[in-house]
Design an enzyme around this catalytic site. Structure first.
Site, PDB file in Angstrom:
ATOM      1  NE  ARG A   1      36.130  36.270  32.427  1.00  0.00           N
ATOM      2  CZ  ARG A   1      35.502  37.299  32.225  1.00  0.00           C
ATOM      3  NH1 ARG A   1      34.476  38.061  31.261  1.00  0.00           N
ATOM      4  NH2 ARG A   1      35.372  38.224  33.594  1.00  0.00           N
TER       5      ARG A   1
ATOM      6  NE  ARG B   1      35.371  42.785  32.404  1.00  0.00           N
ATOM      7  CZ  ARG B   1      36.182  42.300  33.941  1.00  0.00           C
ATOM      8  NH1 ARG B   1      35.585  42.250  34.932  1.00  0.00           N
ATOM      9  NH2 ARG B   1      36.268  40.706  33.503  1.00  0.00           N
TER      10      ARG B   1
ATOM     11  NE  ARG C   1      31.374  42.384  34.319  1.00  0.00           N
ATOM     12  CZ  ARG C   1      32.455  41.944  34.584  1.00  0.00           C
ATOM     13  NH1 ARG C   1      32.386  41.932  35.988  1.00  0.00           N
ATOM     14  NH2 ARG C   1      32.883  40.114  34.128  1.00  0.00           N
TER      15      ARG C   1
ATOM     16  NE  ARG D   1      41.643  35.360  37.636  1.00  0.00           N
ATOM     17  CZ  ARG D   1      40.789  36.117  37.615  1.00  0.00           C
ATOM     18  NH1 ARG D   1      40.955  36.688  38.735  1.00  0.00           N
ATOM     19  NH2 ARG D   1      39.044  35.847  37.254  1.00  0.00           N
TER      20      ARG D   1
HETATM   21  P1  AP5 Z   1      31.254  41.870  39.241  1.00  0.00           P
HETATM   22  O1  AP5 Z   1      31.465  42.840  40.942  1.00  0.00           O
HETATM   23  O2  AP5 Z   1      32.002  42.460  38.190  1.00  0.00           O
HETATM   24  O3  AP5 Z   1      32.326  40.700  39.730  1.00  0.00           O
HETATM   25  P2  AP5 Z   1      33.269  39.906  39.645  1.00  0.00           P
HETATM   26  O4  AP5 Z   1      33.822  38.963  40.268  1.00  0.00           O
HETATM   27  O5  AP5 Z   1      34.331  40.770  40.303  1.00  0.00           O
HETATM   28  O6  AP5 Z   1      33.705  39.561  38.623  1.00  0.00           O
HETATM   29  P3  AP5 Z   1      35.050  39.886  36.881  1.00  0.00           P
HETATM   30  O7  AP5 Z   1      34.058  39.186  36.129  1.00  0.00           O
HETATM   31  O8  AP5 Z   1      35.835  40.902  37.491  1.00  0.00           O
HETATM   32  O9  AP5 Z   1      36.532  38.262  37.731  1.00  0.00           O
HETATM   33  P4  AP5 Z   1      37.141  38.177  37.258  1.00  0.00           P
HETATM   34  O10 AP5 Z   1      37.884  37.677  38.231  1.00  0.00           O
HETATM   35  O11 AP5 Z   1      36.748  37.213  35.409  1.00  0.00           O
HETATM   36  O12 AP5 Z   1      37.739  38.704  35.674  1.00  0.00           O
HETATM   37  P5  AP5 Z   1      39.159  39.961  36.532  1.00  0.00           P
HETATM   38  O13 AP5 Z   1      38.741  41.482  36.296  1.00  0.00           O
HETATM   39  O14 AP5 Z   1      39.723  39.664  37.991  1.00  0.00           O
HETATM   40  O15 AP5 Z   1      29.817  41.515  39.602  1.00  0.00           O
HETATM   41  C1  AP5 Z   1      29.513  41.007  38.257  1.00  0.00           C
HETATM   42  C2  AP5 Z   1      27.914  41.502  37.802  1.00  0.00           C
HETATM   43  O16 AP5 Z   1      27.716  41.349  38.694  1.00  0.00           O
HETATM   44  C3  AP5 Z   1      27.791  42.978  37.601  1.00  0.00           C
HETATM   45  O17 AP5 Z   1      27.595  43.518  36.856  1.00  0.00           O
HETATM   46  C4  AP5 Z   1      27.687  42.932  39.109  1.00  0.00           C
HETATM   47  O18 AP5 Z   1      27.225  44.338  39.050  1.00  0.00           O
HETATM   48  C5  AP5 Z   1      26.308  42.107  38.897  1.00  0.00           C
HETATM   49  N1  AP5 Z   1      26.562  41.916  40.863  1.00  0.00           N
HETATM   50  C6  AP5 Z   1      27.417  41.327  41.869  1.00  0.00           C
HETATM   51  N2  AP5 Z   1      26.280  41.467  42.440  1.00  0.00           N
HETATM   52  C7  AP5 Z   1      25.535  40.826  42.571  1.00  0.00           C
HETATM   53  C8  AP5 Z   1      24.415  40.356  43.399  1.00  0.00           C
HETATM   54  N3  AP5 Z   1      24.573  40.076  44.539  1.00  0.00           N
HETATM   55  N4  AP5 Z   1      23.044  40.507  42.469  1.00  0.00           N
HETATM   56  C9  AP5 Z   1      22.581  40.575  41.571  1.00  0.00           C
HETATM   57  N5  AP5 Z   1      24.113  41.165  40.332  1.00  0.00           N
HETATM   58  C10 AP5 Z   1      25.578  41.577  40.786  1.00  0.00           C
HETATM   59  O19 AP5 Z   1      40.185  39.179  35.332  1.00  0.00           O
HETATM   60  C11 AP5 Z   1      40.142  39.736  34.123  1.00  0.00           C
HETATM   61  C12 AP5 Z   1      40.608  38.961  33.325  1.00  0.00           C
HETATM   62  O20 AP5 Z   1      42.100  39.126  33.357  1.00  0.00           O
HETATM   63  C13 AP5 Z   1      41.372  37.022  33.658  1.00  0.00           C
HETATM   64  O21 AP5 Z   1      40.082  36.321  32.766  1.00  0.00           O
HETATM   65  C14 AP5 Z   1      42.670  37.159  33.334  1.00  0.00           C
HETATM   66  O22 AP5 Z   1      42.741  37.223  32.338  1.00  0.00           O
HETATM   67  C15 AP5 Z   1      43.634  37.994  33.708  1.00  0.00           C
HETATM   68  N6  AP5 Z   1      43.602  38.070  34.652  1.00  0.00           N
HETATM   69  C16 AP5 Z   1      43.192  38.627  36.275  1.00  0.00           C
HETATM   70  N7  AP5 Z   1      43.859  38.409  37.547  1.00  0.00           N
HETATM   71  C17 AP5 Z   1      44.437  37.636  37.272  1.00  0.00           C
HETATM   72  C18 AP5 Z   1      45.409  36.398  37.498  1.00  0.00           C
HETATM   73  N8  AP5 Z   1      45.121  36.421  39.301  1.00  0.00           N
HETATM   74  N9  AP5 Z   1      46.314  35.910  37.373  1.00  0.00           N
HETATM   75  C19 AP5 Z   1      45.997  35.725  35.999  1.00  0.00           C
HETATM   76  N10 AP5 Z   1      45.217  36.021  35.000  1.00  0.00           N
HETATM   77  C20 AP5 Z   1      44.290  36.954  35.887  1.00  0.00           C
HETATM   78 MG    MG Z   2      35.714  42.534  39.110  1.00  0.00          MG
END
Ligand code: AP5
Ligand code: MG
Ligand code: ZN
Length: 213
Positions: A171, A160, A127, A88
């Site tokens: 974000r 969430r 979501r 990221r």
């Molecule tokens: P979904 O598939 O859940 O989307 P996503 O891209 O996985 O979104 P996230 O919110 O999980 O991404 P993120 O990067 O912010 O969170 P993460 O958990 O990685 O889809 C979203 C919604 O849309 C769902 O309801 C789904 O059903 C719907 N949808 C999907 N596709 C669709 C379509 N085609 N049409 C219509 N609807 C659709 O990270 C969370 C936190 O963890 C970060 O903010 C950070 O604090 C920390 N973190 C995680 N990884 C790191 C890292 N590598 N470095 C530092 N901090 C980190």
């Molecule tokens: Mg995700």
């Protein structure tokens, strides 16, 4: 096959990664899911991560890199993996490259799921997630068969903590500042592929599989 999913929060990285994992029999590694599991279990790592996540900030690179490399060293990753939400930042990508080089391995595909900011807010507010098996739904676009109940395991679905509108806005800001530069980073390595993430889930998946085949 080693795959990186890039894209804004809510672009559908997790939704697509889950489907790729099933089709190709590869482990789906989401750093966000690992942090959330630790928060739920009340571990020290979870406590530290939560303080950043609740504000929509990134967890520090040092901690995140250690956690990820520990996970990819596991036996089930020998044939490859799908990284969702990692790297990221540029330092995370560089740390991954250094480790891969040591192992004589490469990333085969970086897939950027493109969705404009306007669509993101709507996706996040609808979501619903399963706290038990990790399945993701959307109240309007991908509703579960029974309201608020996971199709896969019957658990009650949750919202969430970081899907509040203020946190989502932060974000997105953090994404544009720190994560978007990775698109260029992987483009320069000639492994970047872009898919239109505004299509419905099946059509996005078709675009993804045509890249992988
Ligand atoms: P979904 O598939 O859940 O989307 P996503 O891209 O996985 O979104 P996230 O919110 O999980 O991404 P993120 O990067 O912010 O969170 P993460 O958990 O990685 O889809 C979203 C919604 O849309 C769902 O309801 C789904 O059903 C719907 N949808 C999907 N596709 C669709 C379509 N085609 N049409 C219509 N609807 C659709 O990270 C969370 C936190 O963890 C970060 O903010 C950070 O604090 C920390 N973190 C995680 N990884 C790191 C890292 N590598 N470095 C530092 N901090 C980190
Ligand atoms: Mg995700
Ligand atoms: Zn479930």
């Amino acid at each position: 096959m080693r795959i990186i999913m890039l894209g804004a929060p809510g672009a559908g990285k997790g939704t697509q990664a889950e489907k790729i994992a099933e089709k190709y029999g590869l482990p789906h590694i989401s750093t966000g899911d690992i942090f959330r599991r630790n928060i739920k279990e009340g571990t020290a790592l979870g406590k530290e991560a939560k303080s950043y996540m609740d504000e929509g900030k990134l967890v520090p690179d040092e901690l995140t890199v250690r956690l990820l490399l520990d996970r990819t060293a596991a036996d089930d990753c020998k044939k490859g993996y799908i990284l969702d939400g990692f790297p990221r930042t540029i330092p995370q990508a560089e740390a991954l490259d250094t480790e891969l080089k040591k192992l004589g391995e490469i990333i085969d595909y970086a897939i950027d799921v493109e969705v404009p900011d306007e669509n993101i807010i709507k996706r996040m507010s609808g979501r619903r997630a399963c706290p038990k098996c990790g399945a993701t739904y959307h109240t309007e676009f991908i509703p579960p068969k029974k309201e608020n109940i996971c199709d896969e395991c019957g658990e009650a679905l949750i919202i969430r903590d970081d899907d509040k509108p203020e946190t989502v806005a932060n974000r997105l800001k953090v994404y544009h500042e720190q994560t978007q530069p990775l698109i260029d980073y992987y483009d320069k390595k000639n492994i970047l592929h872009t898919v239109d993430g505004t299509q419905d889930v099946q059509d996005v998946f078709k675009a993804v599989t045509s890249i992988l085949e």
